[in-house]
Design a protein around this motif. Structure first.
Motif, PDB file in Angstrom:
ATOM      1  N   ARG A  41       0.842  -1.208   0.000  1.00 48.33           N
ATOM      2  CA  ARG A  41       0.000   0.000   0.000  1.00 48.33           C
ATOM      3  C   ARG A  41       0.873   1.251   0.000  1.00 48.33           C
ATOM      4  O   ARG A  41       0.601   2.216  -0.717  1.00 48.33           O
ATOM      5  CB  ARG A  41      -0.907  -0.002   1.220  1.00 48.33           C
ATOM      6  N   LYS A  44       2.385   1.826  -3.438  1.00 51.02           N
ATOM      7  CA  LYS A  44       1.379   2.315  -4.370  1.00 51.02           C
ATOM      8  C   LYS A  44       1.107   3.805  -4.148  1.00 51.02           C
ATOM      9  O   LYS A  44       1.020   4.579  -5.105  1.00 51.02           O
ATOM     10  CB  LYS A  44       0.090   1.518  -4.193  1.00 51.02           C
ATOM     11  N   GLN A  45       1.002   4.233  -2.869  1.00 51.07           N
ATOM     12  CA  GLN A  45       0.784   5.650  -2.574  1.00 51.07           C
ATOM     13  C   GLN A  45       1.963   6.492  -3.035  1.00 51.07           C
ATOM     14  O   GLN A  45       1.794   7.581  -3.590  1.00 51.07           O
ATOM     15  CB  GLN A  45       0.580   5.847  -1.072  1.00 51.07           C
ATOM     16  N   GLU A  46       3.191   5.992  -2.829  1.00 51.10           N
ATOM     17  CA  GLU A  46       4.386   6.735  -3.235  1.00 51.10           C
ATOM     18  C   GLU A  46       4.448   6.878  -4.756  1.00 51.10           C
ATOM     19  O   GLU A  46       4.772   7.948  -5.267  1.00 51.10           O
ATOM     20  CB  GLU A  46       5.631   6.007  -2.721  1.00 51.10           C
ATOM     21  N   LYS A  47       4.094   5.823  -5.472  1.00 52.03           N
ATOM     22  CA  LYS A  47       4.111   5.890  -6.937  1.00 52.03           C
ATOM     23  C   LYS A  47       3.070   6.883  -7.436  1.00 52.03           C
ATOM     24  O   LYS A  47       3.353   7.691  -8.326  1.00 52.03           O
ATOM     25  CB  LYS A  47       3.850   4.511  -7.518  1.00 52.03           C
ATOM     26  N   ASN A  48       1.867   6.857  -6.853  1.00 50.05           N
ATOM     27  CA  ASN A  48       0.825   7.808  -7.247  1.00 50.05           C
ATOM     28  C   ASN A  48       1.245   9.245  -6.947  1.00 50.05           C
ATOM     29  O   ASN A  48       1.006  10.152  -7.739  1.00 50.05           O
ATOM     30  CB  ASN A  48      -0.492   7.493  -6.530  1.00 50.05           C
ATOM     31  N   PHE A  49       1.888   9.466  -5.803  1.00 50.57           N
ATOM     32  CA  PHE A  49       2.377  10.798  -5.439  1.00 50.57           C
ATOM     33  C   PHE A  49       3.381  11.297  -6.466  1.00 50.57           C
ATOM     34  O   PHE A  49       3.309  12.429  -6.937  1.00 50.57           O
ATOM     35  CB  PHE A  49       3.003  10.760  -4.042  1.00 50.57           C
ATOM     36  N   GLN A  50       4.330  10.446  -6.842  1.00 52.29           N
ATOM     37  CA  GLN A  50       5.361  10.855  -7.794  1.00 52.29           C
ATOM     38  C   GLN A  50       4.785  11.112  -9.184  1.00 52.29           C
ATOM     39  O   GLN A  50       5.270  11.972  -9.905  1.00 52.29           O
ATOM     40  CB  GLN A  50       6.454   9.791  -7.859  1.00 52.29           C
ATOM     41  N   GLU A  51       3.744  10.392  -9.552  1.00 48.71           N
ATOM     42  CA  GLU A  51       3.133  10.582 -10.866  1.00 48.71           C
ATOM     43  C   GLU A  51       2.294  11.862 -10.929  1.00 48.71           C
ATOM     44  O   GLU A  51       2.095  12.407 -12.007  1.00 48.71           O
ATOM     45  CB  GLU A  51       2.267   9.375 -11.227  1.00 48.71           C
ATOM     46  N   THR A  52       1.797  12.348  -9.792  1.00 49.77           N
ATOM     47  CA  THR A  52       0.924  13.522  -9.794  1.00 49.77           C
ATOM     48  C   THR A  52       1.680  14.834  -9.609  1.00 49.77           C
ATOM     49  O   THR A  52       1.049  15.890  -9.647  1.00 49.77           O
ATOM     50  CB  THR A  52      -0.146  13.417  -8.689  1.00 49.77           C
ATOM     51  N   LYS A  90      12.841  10.159 -10.133  1.00 50.55           N
ATOM     52  CA  LYS A  90      11.538  10.375  -9.507  1.00 50.55           C
ATOM     53  C   LYS A  90      11.499   9.817  -8.090  1.00 50.55           C
ATOM     54  O   LYS A  90      10.829  10.356  -7.222  1.00 50.55           O
ATOM     55  CB  LYS A  90      10.432   9.731 -10.347  1.00 50.55           C
TER      56      LYS A  90
END
Length: 123
Positions: A41, A44-52, A90
């Motif tokens: 989890r 997944k949150q870290e990847k979403n943060f970096q993508e946004t 990233k």
């Protein structure tokens, strides 16, 4: 004694074998919910943060460097600092550093510095 040999042994009592299998199953489920699932989890949150992240966002890198995102590239970011522009991966972005993220903490951190400068000017 390895784990495979434990399962292959013929137990003297039938209850011990089934109890051991149940305990190992409970341990596996416990490890999954206490260690594996939270880590997945978090990733997944870290990847979403970096993508946004967008151009102009102020960020703090894992090394402690503060800067503003100048360019977003496929493999990383170009971060603008006081000493110039630097390219980082990233994964190096640790957190966003804006008032929306830190709220009153960011405002309170600025106030004592402002007071010290005002007092220095008065003297």
């Amino acid at each position: 004694m390895n784990i495979l040999s434990v399962f292959l042994q013929v137990p003297a009592q039938g209850g011990n074998s089934s109890m051991m299998l149940i305990m190992m199953g409970v341990m596996f489920v416990g490890f999954y919910f206490l260690m594996i699932r939270p880590q997945m989890r978090k990733q997944k949150q870290e990847k979403n943060f970096q993508e946004t992240l967008k151009v102009g966002t102020r960020v703090v890198l894992t090394s402690g460097l503060h800067g503003r995102i100048a360019q977003v590239q496929d493999d990383g970011f170009v971060i603008e600092t006081l000493s110039g522009k630097l390219k980082f991966e990233k994964a190096a972005v640790s957190r966003e550093f804006t008032e929306t993220r830190f709220g009153d903490k960011a405002k309170n951190a600025e106030k004592p510095a402002d007071k010290k400068e005002i007092e220095a000017e008065k003297n």
